[in-house]
Design an enzyme around this catalytic site. Structure first.
Site, PDB file in Angstrom:
ATOM      1  N   VAL A  60       0.798  -1.219   0.000  1.00  0.00           N
ATOM      2  CA  VAL A  60       0.000   0.000   0.000  1.00  0.00           C
ATOM      3  C   VAL A  60       0.836   1.278   0.000  1.00  0.00           C
ATOM      4  O   VAL A  60       0.321   2.352  -0.303  1.00  0.00           O
ATOM      5  CB  VAL A  60      -0.974  -0.015   1.206  1.00  0.00           C
ATOM      6  CG1 VAL A  60      -0.244   0.309   2.507  1.00  0.00           C
ATOM      7  CG2 VAL A  60      -2.137   0.927   0.994  1.00  0.00           C
ATOM      8  N   TYR A  61       2.127   1.197   0.324  1.00  0.00           N
ATOM      9  CA  TYR A  61       2.949   2.402   0.381  1.00  0.00           C
ATOM     10  C   TYR A  61       3.080   3.027  -1.006  1.00  0.00           C
ATOM     11  O   TYR A  61       3.586   2.405  -1.938  1.00  0.00           O
ATOM     12  CB  TYR A  61       4.339   2.101   0.924  1.00  0.00           C
ATOM     13  CG  TYR A  61       4.398   1.675   2.375  1.00  0.00           C
ATOM     14  CD1 TYR A  61       3.326   1.876   3.243  1.00  0.00           C
ATOM     15  CD2 TYR A  61       5.538   1.065   2.895  1.00  0.00           C
ATOM     16  CE1 TYR A  61       3.387   1.474   4.563  1.00  0.00           C
ATOM     17  CE2 TYR A  61       5.605   0.674   4.222  1.00  0.00           C
ATOM     18  CZ  TYR A  61       4.526   0.880   5.047  1.00  0.00           C
ATOM     19  OH  TYR A  61       4.589   0.481   6.363  1.00  0.00           O
ATOM     20  N   SER A  62       2.607   4.268  -1.111  1.00  0.00           N
ATOM     21  CA  SER A  62       2.668   5.012  -2.373  1.00  0.00           C
ATOM     22  C   SER A  62       2.134   4.183  -3.533  1.00  0.00           C
ATOM     23  O   SER A  62       2.711   4.165  -4.626  1.00  0.00           O
ATOM     24  CB  SER A  62       4.099   5.485  -2.650  1.00  0.00           C
ATOM     25  OG  SER A  62       4.530   6.369  -1.638  1.00  0.00           O
TER      26      SER A  62
END
Length: 324
Positions: A60-62
């Site tokens: 989900v990061y960036s």
């Protein structure tokens, strides 16, 4: 660099883990403060040069770009067998049904997407980012077990949840002969110590590695209380973690500053030395070269009993934070 076994496994990891949440396309996802690829790669190279072999990210990061940046850098700078790559699954990656969570369908879809973005055929540590109340725990655990047996994942871990939930997961895994969680990535630092009540003692009892996130409390422990940064101005989640106990927290931040001044070291080194003394390997973010230098140097600091008392005494119990 110092190395330690990841819990009761035979896997050796550096006592500092580089967190890659700060590395990602600022135009993707909700981390407008993240560093684009050309600015991120030097930190990954610096970490490897310092002997760090443990790297943590999440799908989900960036919007997946953190995994892409980390994967390309590690492929260019290191041999795959020399690094330990950890990523996570749970958060929403696309709209509509099955775009998030820990169902068998979501897990199998997201591991393949993460492997593609990371440019590898296996993940060393695959972690559930949060507890999924909508999916039977048995379904999640068996799906993760199948990934291990398929060779896509070497070990599995968990992140912020209640200790009873983690205990239930371990019980079900043992009952059914499924792969056990080997690590807990929880929220823990001098400004948030509620994990000391149940989770940390439980992990110690069960031989579970502890690899906490936000060991510097979103940087609050490294600067004057009223100081702000570009990230603090836009970090809505961070604001939910540290509010309501400002007087106690200010005293802790001041104690860190006093000890750092007396020792002639940075505040980050003092705060990280305290965390590192209680866990397996804190996950450290780095957006400036001295961030990694401080993290490595912290491992050589042995705080005295008097210093530890000064750091811990102002703390006031608070509600659970960081599970959502």
């Amino acid at each position: 660099m110092q190395y330690v076994r990841l819990g009761s496994t035979g896997l050796e990891v550096s006592r500092i883990c580089l967190g890659a949440m700060s590395y990602g396309d600022p135009e993707r996802g909700n981390h407008a403060w993240s560093l684009p690829e050309d600015q991120s790669r030097p930190f990954i190279r610096q970490a490897l040069d310092a002997g760090i072999n443990f790297f943590d990210t999440a799908n989900v990061y960036s919007d997946g770009s953190s995994e892409e940046i980390l994967g390309r850098a590690l492929k260019d700078f290191a041999r795959r067998e020399d690094v330990v790559i950890a990523t996570k699954v749970h958060g929403r990656m696309r709209p509509g049904p099955n775009g998030a969570g820990l169902s068998r369908k979501a897990i199998n879809t997201e591991i393949d997407n993460s492997l593609r973005r990371l440019g590898t055929d296996y993940v060393d540590l695959y972690q559930i980012h949060r507890f999924d109340y909508a999916t039977p725990l048995e379904e999640t655990l068996e799906a993760l077990h199948d990934l291990v047996k398929a060779g896509k994942v070497r070990y599995i871990g968990a992140s912020s949840m209640h200790a009873w939930q983690f205990a239930k997961a371990l019980y079900l895994a043992d009952l059914n002969g499924w792969t056990r969680f080997v690590s807990m990535q929880n929220h823990y630092n001098l400004l948030y110590r509620e994990e000391e009540r149940e989770m940390l003692p439980f992990c110690a009892d069960q031989g579970i590695a502890t690899i906490p996130w936000s060991p510097l409390a979103r940087g609050k422990l490294t600067r004057d209380w009223d100081a702000t940064t570009a990230r603090t101005e836009s970090d809505e989640f961070g604001r939910t973690l540290y509010s309501g106990y400002e007087d106690a927290d200010r005293s802790i931040v001041e104690a860190v500053a006093t000890i750092a001044t007396n020792r002639g070291v940075s505040r980050a080194q003092v705060a990280l030395a305290w965390v590192a003394g209680n866990v397996t390997a804190p996950i450290v973010g780095a957006t400036k070269p001295h961030h990694l230098d401080d993290a490595v140097a912290a491992l050589d600091i042995e705080l005295t009993d008097e210093e530890i008392k000064a750091l811990e005494a102002p703390y006031r119990p608070r509600p659970v934070a960081g599970f959502n």
